[in-house]
Design an enzyme around this catalytic site. Structure first.
Site, mmCIF file in Angstrom:
data_model
loop_
_atom_site.group_PDB
_atom_site.id
_atom_site.type_symbol
_atom_site.label_atom_id
_atom_site.label_comp_id
_atom_site.label_asym_id
_atom_site.label_seq_id
_atom_site.Cartn_x
_atom_site.Cartn_y
_atom_site.Cartn_z
ATOM 1 N N ARG A 22 28.452 -10.467 -1.741
ATOM 2 C CA ARG A 22 27.000 -10.630 -1.760
ATOM 3 C C ARG A 22 26.604 -12.097 -1.665
ATOM 4 O O ARG A 22 26.941 -12.893 -2.530
ATOM 5 C CB ARG A 22 26.431 -9.999 -3.041
ATOM 6 N N SER A 137 20.037 15.088 -14.420
ATOM 7 C CA SER A 137 19.761 13.809 -13.778
ATOM 8 C C SER A 137 19.976 13.927 -12.266
ATOM 9 O O SER A 137 21.033 14.385 -11.815
ATOM 10 C CB SER A 137 20.707 12.758 -14.392
ATOM 11 N N SER A 190 14.044 4.803 -3.221
ATOM 12 C CA SER A 190 13.777 3.655 -2.356
ATOM 13 C C SER A 190 14.841 3.416 -1.304
ATOM 14 O O SER A 190 14.628 2.639 -0.381
ATOM 15 C CB SER A 190 13.620 2.400 -3.193
ATOM 16 N N HIS A 218 8.854 2.820 -7.496
ATOM 17 C CA HIS A 218 8.522 2.528 -6.092
ATOM 18 C C HIS A 218 7.227 3.197 -5.641
ATOM 19 O O HIS A 218 6.974 3.308 -4.443
ATOM 20 C CB HIS A 218 9.683 2.924 -5.183
ATOM 21 N N THR A 246 7.186 -0.113 -13.029
ATOM 22 C CA THR A 246 7.447 -1.558 -13.069
ATOM 23 C C THR A 246 6.174 -2.304 -12.703
ATOM 24 O O THR A 246 5.318 -1.783 -11.982
ATOM 25 C CB THR A 246 8.576 -1.957 -12.105
ATOM 26 N N LYS A 249 7.059 -4.554 -8.534
ATOM 27 C CA LYS A 249 7.126 -4.170 -7.132
ATOM 28 C C LYS A 249 5.703 -4.068 -6.567
ATOM 29 O O LYS A 249 5.121 -5.082 -6.240
ATOM 30 C CB LYS A 249 8.007 -2.931 -6.979
ATOM 31 N N THR A 278 13.797 -8.252 -28.356
ATOM 32 C CA THR A 278 13.666 -9.198 -27.244
ATOM 33 C C THR A 278 12.237 -9.744 -27.205
ATOM 34 O O THR A 278 11.304 -9.092 -27.665
ATOM 35 C CB THR A 278 14.060 -8.510 -25.914
ATOM 36 N N THR A 279 12.103 -10.939 -26.669
ATOM 37 C CA THR A 279 10.808 -11.618 -26.638
ATOM 38 C C THR A 279 9.808 -10.880 -25.749
ATOM 39 O O THR A 279 10.178 -10.353 -24.696
ATOM 40 C CB THR A 279 11.029 -13.065 -26.136
ATOM 41 N N THR A 364 25.160 0.176 -3.989
ATOM 42 C CA THR A 364 23.755 0.597 -4.025
ATOM 43 C C THR A 364 23.574 1.924 -3.279
ATOM 44 O O THR A 364 22.786 2.770 -3.685
ATOM 45 C CB THR A 364 22.860 -0.513 -3.434
HETATM 46 C C1 PLP Z 1 13.909 -1.755 -9.174
HETATM 47 C C2 PLP Z 1 14.092 -0.452 -9.901
HETATM 48 C C3 PLP Z 1 14.045 -0.384 -11.302
HETATM 49 C C4 PLP Z 1 14.047 -1.635 -12.136
HETATM 50 O O1 PLP Z 1 12.786 -2.240 -12.163
HETATM 51 P P1 PLP Z 1 12.705 -3.814 -12.447
HETATM 52 O O2 PLP Z 1 11.338 -4.026 -12.954
HETATM 53 O O3 PLP Z 1 13.018 -4.509 -11.176
HETATM 54 O O4 PLP Z 1 13.751 -4.094 -13.495
HETATM 55 C C5 PLP Z 1 14.034 0.836 -11.923
HETATM 56 N N1 PLP Z 1 14.087 1.986 -11.215
HETATM 57 C C6 PLP Z 1 14.174 1.964 -9.867
HETATM 58 C C7 PLP Z 1 14.232 3.258 -9.131
HETATM 59 C C8 PLP Z 1 14.196 0.752 -9.178
HETATM 60 O O5 PLP Z 1 14.339 0.739 -7.849
#
Ligand code: PLP
Length: 404
Positions: A22, A137, A190, A218, A246, A249, A278-279, A364
């Protein structure tokens, strides 16, 4: 030499020989010209057009989002200064959680350091709450969910075939009727760009008395009339126990979250190690995310443009005879089928054409399905797309089949 260092050498040689080493390309984002980035390679600096950002709607460079972040930094500083329990909760954090709960029509939301941590910490916490959970899952679930599920000490894990409702039902029916059950899945996957049948999964969950955990990473910001994801688009958000997302994204910022019933989230807040120790997220990030979510809630212009751009690129790839994968989302994957080839195409795109698309290799995606993944957004023009198609034709197709 310590045996670990010998191991590192061996493993890295092996990875390189498979064409999977990578290389991170250092891309300097040009805020006012996004999706152009400045790149220095082999002693030469030039502008590169990026086709692989997860900042799908260009919210990370939106002037209002940037201003919210800068303003919060001036007012509240660069960092939160503590965990949520130790001076790290601010009115901004509370407001963002309320905004997210409202986005998904839920009682409450809980912020995490990232989407990865929200999945890992929440799933592990749920699966250690009672003995002998049965987890169902999807085979293509993201690593963050797999790791979270593995954290469940007494859970039995059933992997169902990707988006295969008959397989899911078979596994649900085989599990002990009285066992606590949880179905874990994504909406938009994704890597293939396909979308789960959320309503059917909810029906099965009802029939077998299972809880549901949905990763909308996503999809948030992009699907549904307010950006509430595919669960909003399909009108099933109220049937899902926990919706995870998230801020990194579609919303263009950083951080992760879950939403759900007050009692469930109150429990996760109280026991999940990845939340407690964690902070808290930095105020500039929280302020930026709040602005981004509000902009996308009120206005669908960017969403509409995103889907129009994705459809246009797919059509151009198809017309040019390029191996575009069948996808019903905003993601446009091009099947290459070989790691070294995917990496080489990506390097040639940069060197010869000034464009960047990430090669997606094992682990991946499965070996033999290596691909290039394009995520056209509102700022990718027709002209950029035509140049991309011409470049890919020159790299991929024998000369006699080229149309341009
Ligand atoms: C990118 C991703 C995450 C992690 O999200 P981050 O905020 O980048 O840590 C979780 N689930 C899926 C399906 C993702 O593609």
């Amino acid at each position: 030499m310590h045996q670990f260092l010998t191991k590192c050498d061996e493993a890295l040689t092996e990875i390189s020989s498979q064409g999977r080493y990578r290389r991170f390309v250092a891309l300097e984002k040009l805020t006012d010209r996004f999706p152009y980035y400045s790149v220095t390679m082999e002693g030469r600096t030039r502008d590169i057009l990026v086709w692989s950002t997860n900042d799908y709607l260009a919210m990370g460079t939106d002037p209002q989002v940037i201003e919210a972040s800068a303003d919060a930094a001036r007012r509240y500083g660069a960092g939160a200064g503590g965990t949520r329990n130790i001076a790290g909760s601010s009115p901004l954090h509370v407001a963002l959680e309320e905004e997210l709960a409202d986005l998904h029509g839920k009682d409450a939301a809980l912020l995490f350091t990232s989407g990865y941590v929200s999945n890992q910490a929440t799933l592990t916490a749920i699966l250690n709450s009672l003995p002998d959970w049965h987890v169902f899952s999807d085979a293509q679930n993201h690593n963050s969910m797999i790791v979270g599920i593995k954290g469940g000490k007494t859970a039995t894990v059933h992997i169902f075939k990707h988006n295969d409702m008959a397989d899911l039902e078979r596994l649900l029916a085989e599990a002990p009727a009285e066992a606590p059950k949880l179905i874990v899945f994504e909406s938009v996957y994704s890597m293939d760009g396909d979308i789960a049948p959320l309503e059917q999964i909810c029906d099965l969950a009802d029939r077998y008395n299972a809880m549901t955990y949905l990763d909308e990473v996503h999809a948030v910001g992009m699907y549904g009339p307010h950006g509430g994801g595919v669960s909003e688009r399909d009108g099933v958000a109220d049937r899902i126990t926990i919706i995870e997302g998230t801020l990194a994204k579609g919303f263009g910022c950083h951080g992760g979250y879950i939403t759900g019933d007050f009692k469930v989230l109150d429990y996760i807040r109280s026991v999940a190690a990845g939340f407690i120790f964690t902070t808290a997220l930095p105020p500039p990030t929280v302020a930026a995310a709040l602005t981004s979510i509000r902009l996308l809630k009120q206005d669908s212009t960017r969403r509409t443009k995103l889907f129009e751009r994705a459809a246009t690129l797919k059509a151009k790839f198809l017309a040019a005879g390029l191996p575009v994968m069948d996808s019903n989302s905003h993601i446009v994957p091009l099947m290459i089928g070989d790691a070294a080839k995917a990496t080489e195409i990506s390097m040639r795109l940069i060197r010869e054409f000034g464009m960047y698309a990430t090669p997606i290799n094992y682990p991946t995606v499965p070996r033999g399905t290596e691909r290039l993944r394009f995520t056209p957004g509102p700022k990718h023009t027709d002209e950029m797309m035509n140049n991309l198609v011409t470049a890919l034709q020159q790299i991929l197709l024998p000369a006699e089949t080229q149309t341009a």
